[in-house]
Design a protein around this motif. Structure first.
Motif, PDB file in Angstrom:
ATOM      1  N   SER A  36     -31.466  -8.869 -30.555  1.00 57.19           N
ATOM      2  CA  SER A  36     -32.561  -9.977 -30.792  1.00 57.19           C
ATOM      3  C   SER A  36     -33.167  -9.803 -31.960  1.00 57.19           C
ATOM      4  O   SER A  36     -33.429 -10.602 -32.628  1.00 57.19           O
ATOM      5  N   VAL A  43     -35.752 -14.494 -28.992  1.00 59.29           N
ATOM      6  CA  VAL A  43     -36.890 -14.451 -27.943  1.00 59.29           C
ATOM      7  C   VAL A  43     -35.705 -14.707 -26.623  1.00 59.29           C
ATOM      8  O   VAL A  43     -36.114 -13.983 -25.656  1.00 59.29           O
ATOM      9  N   ALA A  44     -35.112 -15.733 -26.820  1.00 53.13           N
ATOM     10  CA  ALA A  44     -34.356 -16.190 -25.550  1.00 53.13           C
ATOM     11  C   ALA A  44     -33.125 -14.932 -25.120  1.00 53.13           C
ATOM     12  O   ALA A  44     -32.982 -14.933 -24.186  1.00 53.13           O
ATOM     13  N   ASN A  64     -34.197 -20.840 -22.455  1.00 50.22           N
ATOM     14  CA  ASN A  64     -33.746 -19.770 -23.055  1.00 50.22           C
ATOM     15  C   ASN A  64     -31.880 -19.926 -23.106  1.00 50.22           C
ATOM     16  O   ASN A  64     -31.213 -19.005 -22.879  1.00 50.22           O
ATOM     17  N   HIS A  65     -31.425 -21.195 -23.191  1.00 51.95           N
ATOM     18  CA  HIS A  65     -30.067 -21.267 -23.442  1.00 51.95           C
ATOM     19  C   HIS A  65     -29.806 -21.772 -25.008  1.00 51.95           C
ATOM     20  O   HIS A  65     -30.702 -22.456 -25.528  1.00 51.95           O
ATOM     21  N   ALA A  71     -37.912 -20.896 -27.415  1.00 50.88           N
ATOM     22  CA  ALA A  71     -37.051 -20.332 -26.317  1.00 50.88           C
ATOM     23  C   ALA A  71     -37.322 -20.722 -24.864  1.00 50.88           C
ATOM     24  O   ALA A  71     -36.511 -20.905 -23.997  1.00 50.88           O
ATOM     25  N   LEU A  72     -38.788 -20.830 -24.732  1.00 49.84           N
ATOM     26  CA  LEU A  72     -39.044 -21.489 -23.302  1.00 49.84           C
ATOM     27  C   LEU A  72     -38.710 -22.942 -23.032  1.00 49.84           C
ATOM     28  O   LEU A  72     -38.217 -23.239 -21.991  1.00 49.84           O
ATOM     29  N   PHE A 121     -35.133 -12.306 -23.683  1.00 48.64           N
ATOM     30  CA  PHE A 121     -35.482 -12.804 -22.400  1.00 48.64           C
ATOM     31  C   PHE A 121     -34.260 -12.719 -21.300  1.00 48.64           C
ATOM     32  O   PHE A 121     -34.917 -12.326 -19.883  1.00 48.64           O
ATOM     33  N   ARG A 122     -33.300 -12.695 -21.424  1.00 54.01           N
ATOM     34  CA  ARG A 122     -31.945 -12.978 -20.540  1.00 54.01           C
ATOM     35  C   ARG A 122     -31.896 -11.443 -19.885  1.00 54.01           C
ATOM     36  O   ARG A 122     -31.405 -11.220 -18.824  1.00 54.01           O
ATOM     37  N   LYS A 126     -27.510 -10.004 -18.264  1.00 58.98           N
ATOM     38  CA  LYS A 126     -28.160 -10.937 -17.543  1.00 58.98           C
ATOM     39  C   LYS A 126     -28.407 -10.350 -16.239  1.00 58.98           C
ATOM     40  O   LYS A 126     -29.473 -10.343 -15.572  1.00 58.98           O
ATOM     41  N   ASN A 147     -33.707 -27.955 -15.564  1.00 56.59           N
ATOM     42  CA  ASN A 147     -34.513 -27.315 -16.798  1.00 56.59           C
ATOM     43  C   ASN A 147     -34.752 -28.236 -17.697  1.00 56.59           C
ATOM     44  O   ASN A 147     -35.712 -28.420 -18.461  1.00 56.59           O
ATOM     45  N   VAL A 165     -32.137 -24.027 -27.173  1.00 54.53           N
ATOM     46  CA  VAL A 165     -32.933 -23.558 -28.179  1.00 54.53           C
ATOM     47  C   VAL A 165     -32.682 -24.393 -29.469  1.00 54.53           C
ATOM     48  O   VAL A 165     -33.878 -24.724 -30.068  1.00 54.53           O
TER      49      VAL A 165
END
Lengths: 359, 317
Positions: free
Chosen positions: A242, A64-65, A282-283, A277-278, A68-69, A215, A3, A287
């Motif tokens: 969030s 956001v992250a 997403n970690h 986040a992207l 997203f999880r 998750k 990543n 971030v």
């Protein structure tokens, strides 16, 4: 690891595209980028401002992250920031408390307001399967108009109709020792809150049952349900957390970086959070670094604009292009795989080469 | 009360039309199976290229009406061109369609202001004048209906309504329409029937780009006369209208008209005594709250294309 490589390649491609744009408008990219870096990092004050610019982005990126999880797409960070900022501003303008308690109450108010604002889309998703993308967008506009009328109605500024009354220096997240340390920068306690948030969220995601369940719901809702997890409860909880993060981000923005709240603007940081986040995969730690990178781009761009002909919107453009490349990371991964396959081909010609499929 | 409605009506229609054409574009994209939250960005692109080309062509061509129509054409082409980014990412690269759409929204707003600032220095592009409203001959003399629908209308309104009519026909009565809808419902079956799913989806996204680009430019030539780097969330509102209208052309017409009327009422409420008693905040948030409620009501019987938002995997059953 992979990543990180994809993110780094996206960043490089985005910067290259930005350089091409500079060439296109007849400027010198090397000159442009060197002014941009100077503007962000030249002296302590500028470094402080860069970190302050990054602070709300850490929060919205985490927000956001985190959603997203769980497989949720929170586009509503802007609205959650607005209500969070409004709640904190209202507390600061209404109550007369000693500074430490006031700040604590302000942060809590922002946290709760953001969480409540995100609770509605979470509830609608869990109970009625209403897509959170549309509902959070609607909530953004409801927040926008709420601020638009509440601020001039109840907390009107002394000189301007379009912003709230300015907070006294002691009612904001600014801290004299920080301002001095960074030569008058507007860096503030929000940065510490952001670091704490990164640690807490990383802990929740990686070390707790809740994080595991979230998750699991994100990977496969139905499998999670079959395993006996309370999927609906987790969806609502994830949106709450969030929203709380975005709410505190609003506190940091409106009572730390700024000392008033303006009407008629949805904070762009909410949408940038998606990008952060992207890019940060997403970690939480990713971030944080992504937010700092965006902070550098945003805060250096003013100096670059002053020294060259390049418009300040270049920063936004570069970020947007980085996100496009990050979103289409499959392309980068395919190239990486091809590169890897070729390399192992050369090293070991007799062995079979297995290429990873996409699906 | 009637006179208020008569007064508001033309404005409501002016507001509705860009929303309608954009939502219609979204319909083609989503019916083919691709979520398009890039509508906002595509509208911005359309507004930018429309304003820019009208700005430049005004000095070259004498026929102002022709210039405006050419500007709309430029917006359509630019929207299509830009939507290829979304199509490529979501169809060829299996990217997450929502992220790709977000990236395009970001690129569109940043890039257009960047370029506009370089061209004009201020980031805004003004056009000398837009379309002027006129009465439709004969029809505007009909009582009631004439006043509501045929008085002070823009030619673009009729143009967009014609597109709506044709789109409906294409969607439900032609081979292309059937193929498009099948790709959004069950692409694997469509592929088994010999349809090139990727190509159909490309055309869906390209049509959405064309329509959203047109929608953005319509704002310039009817309402604002100036590109300012944003369409103020109309693209997202179009997306909501699409869902509110349950992915059907007539539903979309009704939903966008609802938004147009509600927004216009909120905008003019302060000058109309009967409406001034309602707090403006309620009028402003009304459409969004109603949309949320409508989403809850429709959630049981959602008509969403079944495969929308999923990446196409021909091996899946």
């Amino acid at each position: 690891m992979r990543n990180t490589i994809v993110s780094l390649i996206s960043i490089i491609l985005g910067l290259v595209a930005g350089g091409i744009l500079m060439l296109f408008i007849g400027s010198n990219p090397i000159e442009g980028y060197s002014y941009l870096l100077q503007g962000a990092l030249k002296n302590l004050e500028r470094i402080g401002n860069t970190l302050a610019t990054a602070t709300p982005l850490v929060f919205t990126g985490l927000s956001v992250a985190f959603a997203f999880r769980t497989g949720l797409f929170n586009i509503g960070a802007s609205g959650q920031m607005l209500v969070g900022g409004l709640a904190a501003t209202a507390v600061a303008l209404t109550f007369d408390l000693s500074r430490p308690i006031l700040l604590l109450v302000m942060v809590l108010a922002g946290l709760v307001a953001g969480a409540l604002w995100a609770f509605i889309p979470g509830l609608l998703k869990a109970k009625f399967n209403v897509h959170e993308v549309v509902s959070t967008i609607m909530m953004n506009w409801i927040a926008y108009w709420t601020i638009y009328y509440i601020v001039p109605g109840y907390f009107k500024g002394e000189f301007l109709e379009t912003e709230s009354k300015k907070l006294a220096e002691t009612d904001t997240l600014r801290a004299p020792f920080l301002t001095e340390m960074f030569d008058g920068s507007y860096i503030n306690l929000g940065l510490f809150l952001a670091v704490i948030a990164v640690i807490i969220i990383a802990f929740i995601i990686d070390k707790t049952t809740l994080g595991f369940e979230l998750k699991a719901v994100g990977f496969n809702r139905f499998a999670a349900e079959y395993a006996g997890m309370k999927v609906n409860r987790n969806i609502i909880l994830s949106m709450l957390i969030s929203g709380a993060l975005a709410g505190v981000g609003g506190v940091a923005l409106y009572t730390g970086n700024a000392s008033s709240i303006q009407i008629g603007i949805l904070p762009a940081q909410g949408y940038d959070g998606i990008a952060v986040a992207l890019l940060g995969a997403n970690h939480p730690v990713g971030v944080f670094f992504a937010a700092v990178l965006f902070g550098i781009l945003y805060s250096g761009t003013g100096f670059m604009n002053a020294m060259t002909e390049i418009p300040p919107e270049l920063a936004n453009t570069i970020i947007a292009i980085i996100i496009y490349f990050a979103a289409t990371s499959v392309m980068i991964e395919r190239l990486l795989n091809k590169f890897k396959a070729r390399k192992s081909n050369k090293e070991d010609k007799s062995g079979p080469v297995v290429e990873k499929g996409d699906s | 009360m009637w006179s208020i409605i008569e007064q508001i009506f033309p404005y409501a229609i002016i507001f509705t039309i860009p929303l309608l054409i954009t939502a219609l574009g979204g319909l083609f994209s989503e019916r083919s199976g691709i979520v398009n939250i890039a509508l906002e960005g595509l509208m911005v692109i359309g507004a930018f290229s429309g304003a820019l080309s009208i700005h430049y062509m005004s000095g070259v061509l004498d026929n102002h009406t022709l210039v405006l129509w050419l500007g709309l054409l430029a917006a359509v082409l630019a929207g299509m061109l830009f939507s290829i980014l979304h199509a490529f990412a979501s169809i060829n690269l299996n990217a997450n369609q929502i992220i790709s759409g977000t990236a395009i929204n970001l690129i569109a707003t940043a890039l257009t202001v960047f370029l506009a600032r370089n061209i004009t220095g201020s980031g805004n592009i003004r056009i000398s004048s837009g379309f002027s409203p006129s009465n439709v001959p004969f029809l505007s003399d009909i009582p009631v209906i004439g006043d509501l629908f045929f008085t002070k209308t823009y030619p673009t309104t009729w143009f967009v309504l014609a597109i709506l009519f044709v789109s409906s026909f294409i969607l439900y009565k032609t081979r292309f329409g059937l193929r498009l809808r099948s790709c959004g419902e069950y692409p694997q079956a469509a592929e088994a029937a010999g349809i090139n799913v990727r190509r159909v989806r490309y055309s869906g996204v390209l049509i959405s780009g064309a329509f959203a680009g047109l929608g953005g430019a319509l704002i310039i030539v009817t309402q604002s006369g100036e590109f300012t780097g944003t369409v103020a969330g109309l693209g997202f509102l179009a997306l909501a209208s699409l869902i509110f209208g349950q992915w059907k052309p007539l539903g979309v017409l009704a939903a966008t008209f609802f938004f147009g009327f509600a927004s216009t009422i909120a905008n003019v409420s302060q000058v109309i005594p009967e409406l001034a008693v309602i707090p403006p905040i309620l009028l402003k948030i009304f459409p969004y709250v109603v949309t949320l409620i409508a989403l809850v009501i429709f959630s049981k019987s959602s008509q969403a294309p079944k495969a929308v938002g999923e990446t196409f995997d021909s091996g899946k059953r």
